[in-house]
Design a protein around this motif. Structure first.
Motif, PDB file in Angstrom:
ATOM      1  N   ALA A 147       0.814  -1.220   0.000  1.00 41.55           N
ATOM      2  CA  ALA A 147       0.000   0.000   0.000  1.00 41.55           C
ATOM      3  C   ALA A 147       0.843   1.262   0.000  1.00 41.55           C
ATOM      4  CB  ALA A 147      -0.916   0.006   1.229  1.00 41.55           C
ATOM      5  N   LEU A 148       2.160   1.117  -0.002  1.00 38.19           N
ATOM      6  CA  LEU A 148       3.020   2.296   0.117  1.00 38.19           C
ATOM      7  C   LEU A 148       2.873   3.241  -1.070  1.00 38.19           C
ATOM      8  CD1 LEU A 148       5.197   3.892   1.559  1.00 38.19           C
ATOM      9  CD2 LEU A 148       6.909   2.433   0.457  1.00 38.19           C
ATOM     10  N   LEU A 149       2.920   2.703  -2.300  1.00 38.42           N
ATOM     11  CA  LEU A 149       2.850   3.569  -3.478  1.00 38.42           C
ATOM     12  C   LEU A 149       1.507   4.292  -3.584  1.00 38.42           C
ATOM     13  CD1 LEU A 149       4.131   4.680  -6.014  1.00 38.42           C
ATOM     14  CD2 LEU A 149       3.375   2.616  -7.240  1.00 38.42           C
ATOM     15  N   PRO A 150       0.359   3.599  -3.458  1.00 33.88           N
ATOM     16  CA  PRO A 150      -0.913   4.352  -3.481  1.00 33.88           C
ATOM     17  C   PRO A 150      -1.003   5.400  -2.379  1.00 33.88           C
ATOM     18  CG  PRO A 150      -1.311   2.008  -3.754  1.00 33.88           C
ATOM     19  CD  PRO A 150       0.123   2.151  -3.392  1.00 33.88           C
ATOM     20  N   VAL A 151      -0.562   5.043  -1.174  1.00 40.27           N
ATOM     21  CA  VAL A 151      -0.613   6.010  -0.066  1.00 40.27           C
ATOM     22  C   VAL A 151       0.281   7.204  -0.365  1.00 40.27           C
ATOM     23  CG1 VAL A 151       0.021   6.348   2.360  1.00 40.27           C
ATOM     24  CG2 VAL A 151      -1.263   4.325   1.687  1.00 40.27           C
ATOM     25  N   TYR A 152       1.443   6.959  -0.925  1.00 38.79           N
ATOM     26  CA  TYR A 152       2.362   8.056  -1.242  1.00 38.79           C
ATOM     27  C   TYR A 152       1.739   9.007  -2.269  1.00 38.79           C
ATOM     28  CZ  TYR A 152       6.503  10.540  -2.859  1.00 38.79           C
ATOM     29  OH  TYR A 152       7.397  11.518  -3.206  1.00 38.79           O
ATOM     30  N   LEU A 153       1.110   8.446  -3.302  1.00 34.95           N
ATOM     31  CA  LEU A 153       0.508   9.286  -4.332  1.00 34.95           C
ATOM     32  C   LEU A 153      -0.654  10.104  -3.773  1.00 34.95           C
ATOM     33  CD1 LEU A 153       0.558   6.802  -7.350  1.00 34.95           C
ATOM     34  CD2 LEU A 153       2.123   8.706  -6.886  1.00 34.95           C
ATOM     35  N   ILE A 154      -1.464   9.475  -2.917  1.00 27.50           N
ATOM     36  CA  ILE A 154      -2.595  10.200  -2.312  1.00 27.50           C
ATOM     37  C   ILE A 154      -2.095  11.331  -1.425  1.00 27.50           C
ATOM     38  CG2 ILE A 154      -4.522   9.981  -0.712  1.00 27.50           C
ATOM     39  CD1 ILE A 154      -4.920   7.135  -1.778  1.00 27.50           C
ATOM     40  N   VAL A 155      -1.095  11.024  -0.595  1.00 28.53           N
ATOM     41  CA  VAL A 155      -0.554  12.042   0.306  1.00 28.53           C
ATOM     42  C   VAL A 155       0.116  13.169  -0.482  1.00 28.53           C
ATOM     43  CG1 VAL A 155       1.157  12.451   2.121  1.00 28.53           C
ATOM     44  CG2 VAL A 155      -0.294  10.425   2.217  1.00 28.53           C
ATOM     45  N   LYS A 156       0.804  12.816  -1.551  1.00 31.08           N
ATOM     46  CA  LYS A 156       1.451  13.843  -2.381  1.00 31.08           C
ATOM     47  C   LYS A 156       0.428  14.761  -3.035  1.00 31.08           C
ATOM     48  CE  LYS A 156       4.546  14.405  -6.330  1.00 31.08           C
ATOM     49  NZ  LYS A 156       5.327  13.697  -7.392  1.00 31.08           N
ATOM     50  N   ASP A 157      -0.644  14.172  -3.596  1.00 26.38           N
ATOM     51  CA  ASP A 157      -1.689  14.991  -4.223  1.00 26.38           C
ATOM     52  C   ASP A 157      -2.406  15.874  -3.209  1.00 26.38           C
ATOM     53  OD1 ASP A 157      -1.044  13.854  -6.641  1.00 26.38           O
ATOM     54  OD2 ASP A 157      -2.625  12.329  -6.547  1.00 26.38           O
ATOM     55  N   ALA A 158      -2.499  15.397  -1.968  1.00 27.16           N
ATOM     56  CA  ALA A 158      -3.154  16.193  -0.924  1.00 27.16           C
ATOM     57  C   ALA A 158      -2.228  17.241  -0.322  1.00 27.16           C
ATOM     58  CB  ALA A 158      -3.677  15.275   0.179  1.00 27.16           C
ATOM     59  N   GLY A 159      -0.966  17.248  -0.740  1.00 24.72           N
ATOM     60  CA  GLY A 159      -0.014  18.213  -0.199  1.00 24.72           C
ATOM     61  C   GLY A 159       0.331  17.972   1.257  1.00 24.72           C
ATOM     62  N   MET A 160       0.324  16.711   1.687  1.00 24.02           N
ATOM     63  CA  MET A 160       0.544  16.369   3.097  1.00 24.02           C
ATOM     64  C   MET A 160       1.847  15.623   3.326  1.00 24.02           C
ATOM     65  SD  MET A 160      -1.995  17.558   4.893  1.00 24.02           S
ATOM     66  CE  MET A 160      -2.024  16.571   6.383  1.00 24.02           C
ATOM     67  N   LEU A 161       2.775  15.667   2.369  1.00 25.47           N
ATOM     68  CA  LEU A 161       4.074  15.050   2.597  1.00 25.47           C
ATOM     69  C   LEU A 161       4.843  15.829   3.659  1.00 25.47           C
ATOM     70  CD1 LEU A 161       5.261  14.157  -1.031  1.00 25.47           C
ATOM     71  CD2 LEU A 161       4.549  12.562   0.764  1.00 25.47           C
ATOM     72  N   ASP A 162       5.647  15.097   4.418  1.00 27.58           N
ATOM     73  CA  ASP A 162       6.450  15.681   5.492  1.00 27.58           C
ATOM     74  C   ASP A 162       5.574  16.424   6.492  1.00 27.58           C
ATOM     75  OD1 ASP A 162       8.787  16.094   6.866  1.00 27.58           O
ATOM     76  OD2 ASP A 162       9.411  17.835   5.699  1.00 27.58           O
ATOM     77  N   ASN A 163       4.473  15.782   6.867  1.00 25.73           N
ATOM     78  CA  ASN A 163       3.527  16.363   7.822  1.00 25.73           C
ATOM     79  C   ASN A 163       3.216  15.306   8.871  1.00 25.73           C
ATOM     80  OD1 ASN A 163       1.193  17.413   9.178  1.00 25.73           O
ATOM     81  ND2 ASN A 163       0.822  18.734   7.411  1.00 25.73           N
ATOM     82  N   VAL A 164       3.338  15.664  10.141  1.00 27.87           N
ATOM     83  CA  VAL A 164       3.130  14.696  11.206  1.00 27.87           C
ATOM     84  C   VAL A 164       1.683  14.231  11.276  1.00 27.87           C
ATOM     85  CG1 VAL A 164       2.657  16.394  13.009  1.00 27.87           C
ATOM     86  CG2 VAL A 164       3.719  14.211  13.619  1.00 27.87           C
ATOM     87  N   TRP A 165       0.727  15.073  10.797  1.00 22.27           N
ATOM     88  CA  TRP A 165      -0.675  14.660  10.827  1.00 22.27           C
ATOM     89  C   TRP A 165      -0.940  13.531   9.839  1.00 22.27           C
ATOM     90  CZ3 TRP A 165      -3.834  15.743  14.628  1.00 22.27           C
ATOM     91  CH2 TRP A 165      -3.556  16.851  15.419  1.00 22.27           C
ATOM     92  N   THR A 166      -0.145  13.440   8.802  1.00 23.36           N
ATOM     93  CA  THR A 166      -0.262  12.299   7.895  1.00 23.36           C
ATOM     94  C   THR A 166       0.058  11.000   8.618  1.00 23.36           C
ATOM     95  OG1 THR A 166       0.354  13.686   6.012  1.00 23.36           O
ATOM     96  CG2 THR A 166       0.606  11.313   5.745  1.00 23.36           C
TER      97      THR A 166
END
Length: 300
Positions: A147-166
């Motif tokens: 699930a890492l790749l789908p989760v990464y793409l979703i988080v990237k599109d949401a602008g939530m990379l490098d965010n502790v709330w993610t």
């Protein structure tokens, strides 16, 4: 005349059984005494075997890098606090704070969702509650790496990379099925009569959960909280792939000591010792409730 022999016979039978029991008891006690030291030795041996790597890690953290890298090891080398001074000079505090924030908040969210769910599945069972339980369990069948790749793409599109709330959202979703299964078994042991009495007195759902279920199931809550906290604190895969500088956690910090220049073993052991302390302190503080919670329902 016939009553006396019958009375004597009635008294003689228990006496004979008692004498036989007394004759057997020393042998039984001797066998138990012979087995007890053996099992005590086995228990201590297993404890030392599990504790030896931790003790070696703590000892190595007080050595210099040159002494820690020797082969064979030198356990009696001179001790120093240099590794811990270098560790704090590298500023480990933000990593520990990120881990604490992600672990504590996700654990509280897991309990907030798991307790009402487990209440509905155990005390007030919904229809086909077994299907619901297996649905929760099925969410753990998929390996996290898949699930890492789908989760990464979703988080990237949401602008939530490098965010502790993610990380908080992910840890909550990861630990929720485990917490529901654990809390369901714990809440199933709550006496139904107490809940019925509270309902007769007019208590609502929130009042029942907060003032009745929570105190009775406190050992189970402690066990579930500690396990969810440990899983969140030790999680590495999502933390290393979804964070960079602002939200990196303590496990990500440990990887920094494995570099192209070599392995800084003593400093890595010092960092691992510091990272392990919060979990050890939490487990020690809740050890009485943890033992009762893990054994809740074992003896009917």
């Amino acid at each position: 005349m016939t009553d006396v022999p019958m009375t004597r016979a009635a008294v003689a039978v228990p006496g004979a059984g008692l004498r036989k029991l007394l004759r057997r008891r020393p042998d039984d006690q001797g066998a138990a005494a012979r087995l007890s030291p053996l099992w005590t030795f086995v228990a201590w041996l297993a404890t030392l075997a599990f504790f030896a790597p931790v003790a070696w890690m703590v000892l190595t953290s007080f050595h210099q890098e040159a002494d820690a890298a020797t082969n064979p090891p030198t356990p009696f080398a001179s001790l120093t606090f240099d590794q811990y001074r270098l560790l704090f000079s590298r500023d480990i505090t933000p990593f520990l704070l990120n881990s604490a924030m992600a672990s504590v908040i996700s654990t509280l969210l897991v309990l907030a969702f798991a307790v009402p769910t487990a209440y509905a599945l155990s005390i007030k069972p919904v229809q086909k509650w077994t299907d619901v339980m297996f649905f929760f369990l099925s969410t753990k069948f998929l390996p996290a790496i898949a699930a890492l790749l789908p989760v990464y793409l979703i988080v990237k599109d949401a602008g939530m990379l490098d965010n502790v709330w993610t990380l908080i959202v992910l840890y909550t979703a990861m630990n929720l099925p485990i917490a529901v299964w654990m809390m369901r078994s714990f809440l199933a042991e709550v006496p139904k009569e107490i809940l019925e009495a509270a309902e007769v007195d007019g208590a609502g759902l929130l009042t029942v959960l907060w003032r009745i279920v929570a105190p009775v199931a406190a050992p189970g809550l402690a066990a579930t909280s500690l396990i969810c906290f440990i899983f969140s604190w030790n999680e590495f895969m999502f933390a290393v792939n979804l964070t960079a500088t602002n939200a990196s956690t303590a496990p990500v910090f440990l990887v920094g000591f494995i570099t192209s220049e070599g392995l800084f073993l003593a400093r890595l052991c010092a960092a691992a010792t510091l990272v392990s302390l919060p979990v050890l302190i939490a487990g020690f503080a809740a050890q009485d409730k943890l033992v009762r919670g893990l054994s809740l329902g074992a003896v009917k």
